[in-house]
Write an enzyme that holds these catalytic residues in place. Structure first.
Site, PDB file in Angstrom:
ATOM      1  NE  ARG A 254       0.417  -7.008  -6.882  1.00  0.00           N
ATOM      2  CZ  ARG A 254       0.898  -6.151  -7.787  1.00  0.00           C
ATOM      3  NH1 ARG A 254       2.161  -5.732  -7.686  1.00  0.00           N
ATOM      4  NH2 ARG A 254       0.146  -5.696  -8.755  1.00  0.00           N
TER       5      ARG A 254
ATOM      6  CB  SER B 103      -6.251  -8.912  -7.355  1.00  0.00           C
ATOM      7  OG  SER B 103      -6.564  -7.896  -8.281  1.00  0.00           O
TER       8      SER B 103
ATOM      9  CD  GLU C 281      -2.349  -9.167  -4.999  1.00  0.00           C
ATOM     10  OE1 GLU C 281      -2.426  -7.973  -4.690  1.00  0.00           O
ATOM     11  OE2 GLU C 281      -2.478  -9.564  -6.171  1.00  0.00           O
TER      12      GLU C 281
END
Length: 355
Positions: free
Chosen positions: A167, A236, A332
């Protein structure tokens, strides 16, 4: 007509972020051609304004009104070439990610099917190094084209130069706020084999088609993730945390059923959603923000939530996970204040040893 002449003032961003949070942009422009980037940035810099580029708005938590120029990337276009080994696909940054994945499958060019139904645009995909069900953008991205503010010119970085990690990429580090991505090139191998290591994909036959994998991924995501058109969310909310093998062993001694996966550098990856669910937080809410009742990794705008509701909910979840598992959850989602993105910890703080 000059793109600057089409800049709007005081634009509501509710429909440009999938949380549906009410926030305004002091100035707003739609970017439809890569050659217009320089003009927009020059205009913002001349007026000493901050600027921000958004795609589908699917990874943003807008904490307040934005005081500068918001640029919505709507550059479109797809080009395809091929050689004996692979298909080479150049996709413009403003293309919808899921529609692009679906198009590649329909064209008989498999390789992206595990990444179906991830919200956002093509241009956002390398920034986060998006991933799902055993595949990351880094596995299929060949190069990224962008406008550089440092050189005032278009540049290209190879896969290696993008410094992809979990990520993460160079676009979130050294090049943060220094580039506007215009195009992403993908290399999809003609020697395709289905990736079936995660979730319900394990149940698929070894000779399964890319279309069947795509359909199963869509089915699984739809069953777990709410449609932001009906219930505001950004997918998410937290990254899956990485822990040492020693820490993992300690956790497994207490929770032998805990899902875990091997990661780089000898670390292990935990399922953030499982940790939150284990604490019984599904459905838990603060103000109008709530943990989704079916997927604990997703925070939703249940009832006209304010940004502060999400911050309070995020702090509570992090505190509970920290106290129980000694694991720090990192968002995130990107946190955006009036002049641009900030580090989440700057507003969340760190969990306390005891609440």
């Amino acid at each position: 007509m000059s793109v600057v002449s089409s800049i709007q003032s005081d634009v509501d961003l509710s429909s440009y972020n999938t949380f549906g949070l009410a926030a305004k942009a002091k100035y707003f422009a739609e970017l439809k051609h890569a050659e217009d980037i320089a003009e927009l940035i020059t205009w913002a810099c001349t007026k000493k304004l901050s600027w921000m580029v958004i795609g589908g708005g699917s990874n943003l938590l807008l904490l307040e009104d934005f005081s500068g120029l918001v640029i919505v990337n709507q550059i479109r276009g797809i080009q395809v070439a091929e050689n004996d080994e692979c298909y080479i696909i150049k996709a413009a940054a403003g293309e919808d990610w899921h529609q692009f994945v679906q198009w590649t499958i329909e064209q008989g060019m498999p390789g992206l099917e595990n990444l179906a139904l991830i919200p956002g645009t093509v241009g956002a995909s390398p920034v986060q190094n998006i991933g799902a069900y055993g595949i990351e953008l880094a596995d299929v991205c060949s190069e990224v084209e962008f406008y550089s503010l440092q050189t005032n010119s278009m540049q290209i970085l190879s896969n290696k130069q993008c410094e992809f990690a979990y990520r993460h990429s160079i676009f979130k580090a050294q090049l943060k706020d220094q580039v506007i991505i215009s195009k992403v090139t993908f290399k999809l191998s003609k020697s395709w084999a289905a990736k079936r290591e995660y979730g319900g994909l394990k149940l698929l036959a070894e000779d399964v088609s890319a279309q069947a994998v795509f359909d199963e991924v869509c089915k699984m995501r739809i069953s777990k993730l709410p449609d932001p058109k009906h219930l505001g969310n950004a997918g998410s909310f937290f990254k899956n945390p990485l822990v040492s093998q020693e820490h993992l062993s300690s956790l497994l001694s207490r929770y032998p059923e805990m899902p875990n996966y091997q990661a780089d550098k000898g670390q292990a990856k935990l399922a953030a959603g499982w940790l939150i669910d284990k604490l019984g937080l599904k459905g838990f809410s603060i103000g109008g923000a709530a943990v989704h009742q079916d997927q604990a990794l997703v925070l939703v705008n249940k009832a006209n939530a304010q940004a502060e509701d999400f911050l309070a909910l995020c702090r509570h979840i992090r505190q509970q996970v920290w106290q129980t598992f000694d694991v720090l959850l990192e968002p995130e989602v990107r946190f955006i204040k009036d002049t641009g993105e900030i580090e989440p910890n700057a507003v969340l703080g760190k969990p306390n040893e005891a609440e």
